[in-house]
Design a protein around this motif. Structure first.
Motif, PDB file in Angstrom:
ATOM      1  N   ALA A 149       0.822  -1.209   0.000  1.00 46.31           N
ATOM      2  CA  ALA A 149       0.000   0.000   0.000  1.00 46.31           C
ATOM      3  C   ALA A 149       0.856   1.258   0.000  1.00 46.31           C
ATOM      4  O   ALA A 149       0.361   2.336   0.306  1.00 46.31           O
ATOM      5  CB  ALA A 149      -0.910   0.000   1.217  1.00 46.31           C
ATOM      6  N   TRP A 150       2.158   1.115  -0.334  1.00 52.38           N
ATOM      7  CA  TRP A 150       3.063   2.253  -0.156  1.00 52.38           C
ATOM      8  C   TRP A 150       2.634   3.477  -0.946  1.00 52.38           C
ATOM      9  O   TRP A 150       2.748   4.606  -0.496  1.00 52.38           O
ATOM     10  CB  TRP A 150       4.484   1.852  -0.560  1.00 52.38           C
ATOM     11  CG  TRP A 150       5.492   2.720   0.109  1.00 52.38           C
ATOM     12  CD1 TRP A 150       6.067   3.833  -0.394  1.00 52.38           C
ATOM     13  CD2 TRP A 150       5.998   2.555   1.438  1.00 52.38           C
ATOM     14  NE1 TRP A 150       6.920   4.365   0.531  1.00 52.38           N
ATOM     15  CE2 TRP A 150       6.895   3.614   1.667  1.00 52.38           C
ATOM     16  CE3 TRP A 150       5.782   1.632   2.443  1.00 52.38           C
ATOM     17  CZ2 TRP A 150       7.573   3.758   2.864  1.00 52.38           C
ATOM     18  CZ3 TRP A 150       6.459   1.780   3.635  1.00 52.38           C
ATOM     19  CH2 TRP A 150       7.341   2.837   3.834  1.00 52.38           C
ATOM     20  N   ASN A 151       2.157   3.246  -2.147  1.00 51.94           N
ATOM     21  CA  ASN A 151       1.792   4.366  -3.002  1.00 51.94           C
ATOM     22  C   ASN A 151       0.386   4.838  -2.640  1.00 51.94           C
ATOM     23  O   ASN A 151      -0.598   4.333  -3.163  1.00 51.94           O
ATOM     24  CB  ASN A 151       1.855   3.933  -4.457  1.00 51.94           C
ATOM     25  CG  ASN A 151       2.263   5.057  -5.349  1.00 51.94           C
ATOM     26  OD1 ASN A 151       2.050   6.220  -4.997  1.00 51.94           O
ATOM     27  ND2 ASN A 151       2.828   4.739  -6.486  1.00 51.94           N
ATOM     28  N   LYS A 152       0.318   5.827  -1.755  1.00 53.10           N
ATOM     29  CA  LYS A 152      -0.998   6.203  -1.232  1.00 53.10           C
ATOM     30  C   LYS A 152      -1.884   6.829  -2.302  1.00 53.10           C
ATOM     31  O   LYS A 152      -3.092   6.801  -2.213  1.00 53.10           O
ATOM     32  CB  LYS A 152      -0.832   7.192  -0.078  1.00 53.10           C
ATOM     33  CG  LYS A 152      -0.588   6.493   1.231  1.00 53.10           C
ATOM     34  CD  LYS A 152      -0.656   7.454   2.384  1.00 53.10           C
ATOM     35  CE  LYS A 152       0.565   8.338   2.411  1.00 53.10           C
ATOM     36  NZ  LYS A 152       0.655   9.159   3.612  1.00 53.10           N
ATOM     37  N   ARG A 153      -1.240   7.413  -3.327  1.00 57.44           N
ATOM     38  CA  ARG A 153      -2.037   8.082  -4.352  1.00 57.44           C
ATOM     39  C   ARG A 153      -2.513   7.126  -5.435  1.00 57.44           C
ATOM     40  O   ARG A 153      -3.178   7.520  -6.376  1.00 57.44           O
ATOM     41  CB  ARG A 153      -1.224   9.216  -4.975  1.00 57.44           C
ATOM     42  CG  ARG A 153      -1.192  10.438  -4.097  1.00 57.44           C
ATOM     43  CD  ARG A 153      -0.217  11.443  -4.636  1.00 57.44           C
ATOM     44  NE  ARG A 153       1.157  10.959  -4.475  1.00 57.44           N
ATOM     45  CZ  ARG A 153       2.209  11.583  -4.972  1.00 57.44           C
ATOM     46  NH1 ARG A 153       2.057  12.686  -5.656  1.00 57.44           N
ATOM     47  NH2 ARG A 153       3.413  11.109  -4.782  1.00 57.44           N
ATOM     48  N   ASP A 154      -2.148   5.864  -5.297  1.00 55.94           N
ATOM     49  CA  ASP A 154      -2.515   4.899  -6.327  1.00 55.94           C
ATOM     50  C   ASP A 154      -3.683   4.046  -5.836  1.00 55.94           C
ATOM     51  O   ASP A 154      -3.602   3.380  -4.811  1.00 55.94           O
ATOM     52  CB  ASP A 154      -1.317   4.010  -6.645  1.00 55.94           C
ATOM     53  CG  ASP A 154      -1.688   2.941  -7.638  1.00 55.94           C
ATOM     54  OD1 ASP A 154      -2.516   3.239  -8.519  1.00 55.94           O
ATOM     55  OD2 ASP A 154      -1.169   1.826  -7.521  1.00 55.94           O
TER      56      ASP A 154
END
Lengths: 476, 101
Positions: A149-154
């Motif tokens: 889930a690192w890419n919060k904007r994705d």
């Protein structure tokens, strides 16, 4: 102060490293390169130190509960190697995103999280009792949820992470239930005591084994429990997918090896049919699934499901042979897989990550196309490359105890696998170039790593007896 | 109260957890079901430790560790659920369909 033996130092360093990397952010500017450098030096240093530990045969125990065996040392090398390559692969995703996703941020925490997951894998292979074993598996898994889930904007990233954590927690619950029955069966959590008790099995043991295999089936993406893998592999950021497919899989395999050749060794003959069945169905399903994929990372997910099936076959053999085959194959698998992911990563930085983006690659960028072909041939197991010897030893280990049926089935399946790996190569080499595709650029680091990995994959294949360490356990 | 009673209780609890996981369509509901399954394992550990095990401290300790690990796992799970909620404005798992074959 008590005496600290040499062989424990890499483990301690790896435990300290994430704190150093994350902590260093307190003292430097936001865009400073210092955390990244600390992480690089630290990981490479740990890998180098691991190579200095002699493989003495037998186990070394630290405070009675931390077992550094030869298998453990080689497994540590695989895990740390995977962490190094994962960190190198991820660096560019913090400058600009790949596969249409925005760039990630907080590289120090990202690297720290990968290091924690690696330490979890090391805890699994050093465990002498169920509690350490369980904690290690959790330390290895929980960071993976966060990484996905690192890419919060994705949007796809959080969807993938939701699916992953739901499935992963169910797996944990199953495993824990299995552990509780195993504890009830043996009355203790020490591996050696469980092994003694397992000589006279009773139904409680069989129920425990069933639950344990359900639990680890999720983590290793075995047949009925593999459904989360393609979704998670596709939704996660590309470097995380690579780390997932190597570190997480290596940890799960190490878990099974520890279990099958540790506490469950007395009943190994009885659970062999279960292992063979799981292996056969898993590699068949993985191969079938990969046939119809059009997106690269989904394709790699099914490919790695099939690889898990192949690795399972080695578990049918005797301890030394199976461990050697698995370690060697994990090295080969890690190198080939990362090579493929580096190539896909470069493509993903400029284009969509799909088969169509590979078209005409051989005309635009020959070196990339060669690297891709080497990776795919190695994963498929074509003779001069490392993958062939890896698979050979896996099958040899399975056949050495007379399980010829499953080995024949796996070899036939390999033909199926060859078809879809060849399709990737066909897209890159035979298909006409598409004028609309944006040109590819490589940074110097990417170029070096790709050259290094390509050479490594070819060399390990040509000189399989170069490394005495890896082949120390072979009997022929 | 015998060992069998405790084991049956734990098994039922585990079954309820699995059932809830399959039938609940709400993310938090599913997480609660998961918690039930993990606690069923805890009951197993405690009851084995109390009734039969030769090394009874280990079982009791194990369950304490499990509680701590579960707390970590739920912390991450809830963080992910919150980020899902920000995106979709609801917690229905039926929306998780962007990733598929």
């Amino acid at each position: 102060m008590s005496y600290i033996p040499n062989y424990i130092i890499p483990d301690l360093l790896l435990l300290i490293l994430p704190f150093l990397v994350i902590g260093s952010r307190l003292f430097v500017k936001d865009n400073s390169k210092i955390p990244w450098r600390i992480a690089n030096i630290g990981l490479v240093l740990i890998f180098a130190l691991l190579n200095f530990i002699p493989l003495a045969g037998g186990s070394r125990f630290f405070i009675n509960n931390w077992n550094v065996s030869d298998f453990g040392i080689l497994m540590r090398e695989v895990l740390v190697l995977s962490a190094i390559l994962g960190v190198w692969l991820s660096k560019d995703y913090f400058n600009h995103g790949g596969d249409g996703k925005p760039a990630m941020n907080q590289i120090a925490e990202f690297i720290g999280t990968i290091a924690f997951a690696t330490f979890g894998g090391i805890t699994v292979i050093s465990a002498c009792d169920l509690l350490t074993f369980f904690l290690g598996l959790e330390i290895a898994t929980i960071p993976m949820y966060a990484l996905t889930a690192w890419n919060k904007r994705d949007q796809l990233g959080s969807e993938a992470a939701t699916k992953y954590i739901l499935m992963g927690s169910v797996a944990t619950a199953f495993e824990l239930f299995g552990f509780s029955y195993l504890y009830g069966f043996a009355g203790t959590i020490r591996f050696d005591a469980i092994q003694t008790a397992a000589s006279n099995p009773n139904p409680l043991l069989w129920i425990a084994i069933l639950f344990l295999f359900c639990g680890i089936g999720f983590k290793l993406t075995l047949f009925p429990f593999y459904t989360w893998a393609p979704d998670v592999y596709e939704g996660a950021p590309t470097p995380v997918t690579a780390v997932l497919s190597v570190t997480s899989k290596a940890t799960a395999i190490a878990f099974l090896v520890m279990l099958v050749y540790g506490p469950l060794a007395p009943v190994r003959e009885q659970i062999a049919p279960l292992i063979a069945l799981l292996a056969g169905v898993t590699l068949f399903v993985g191969n079938l699934g990969a046939l119809k994929q059009s997106r690269l990372r989904r394709f790699m997910a099914y490919s790695s499901i099939a690889q898990a099936g192949y690795i399972m076959i080695a578990l049918l053999g005797d301890s030394a042979m199976a461990k050697t085959a698995i370690i060697y194959y994990l090295f080969v698998y890690a190198l080939s897989n990362y090579l493929a992911f580096f190539v896909f990563g470069i493509i993903g930085h400029h284009r969509e990550e799909s088969f169509d983006s590979l078209r005409g690659l051989s005309k635009q960028n020959v070196s990339l196309a060669v690297a891709l072909a080497v990776a795919m041939f190695s994963l498929a197991g074509i003779p001069p490359l490392a993958g062939f010897f890896g698979k050979f030893h896996l099958f040899f280990s399975g056949a050495s105890t007379g399980h010829y049926g499953i080995v024949v089935f796996a070899v036939l399946n390999n033909v199926l696998a060859l078809y879809y790996y060849l399709q990737v190569i066909k897209s890159a080499w035979a298909d006409e170039a598409d004028e609309h595709l944006t040109p590819l650029r490589m940074t110097r680091r990417q170029r070096w790593v790709i050259v290094l990995l390509t050479v490594a994959v070819i060399l390990i294949g040509i000189l399989p007896f170069l490394s005495n360490n890896v082949f120390a356990g072979f009997t022929f | 109260m015998t060992l069998m009673n405790c084991l049956i209780l734990a098994f039922l609890l585990f079954g309820i957890g699995v059932w809830g996981l399959i039938h609940r369509r709400h993310l938090v509901g599913m997480l609660i079901s998961m918690e039930l399954m993990l606690n069923a394992a805890n009951i197993n550990f405690i009851s084995f430790a109390y009734f039969t095990a030769s090394d009874s401290t280990a079982g009791a300790l194990f369950s304490i560790f499990v509680i701590a690990v579960t707390a970590c796992e739920m912390a991450i799970a809830l963080a992910i659920v919150v980020s899902m909620y920000r995106r979709y404005k609801s917690l229905d798992v039926e929306q998780l369909r962007d990733l598929h074959d």
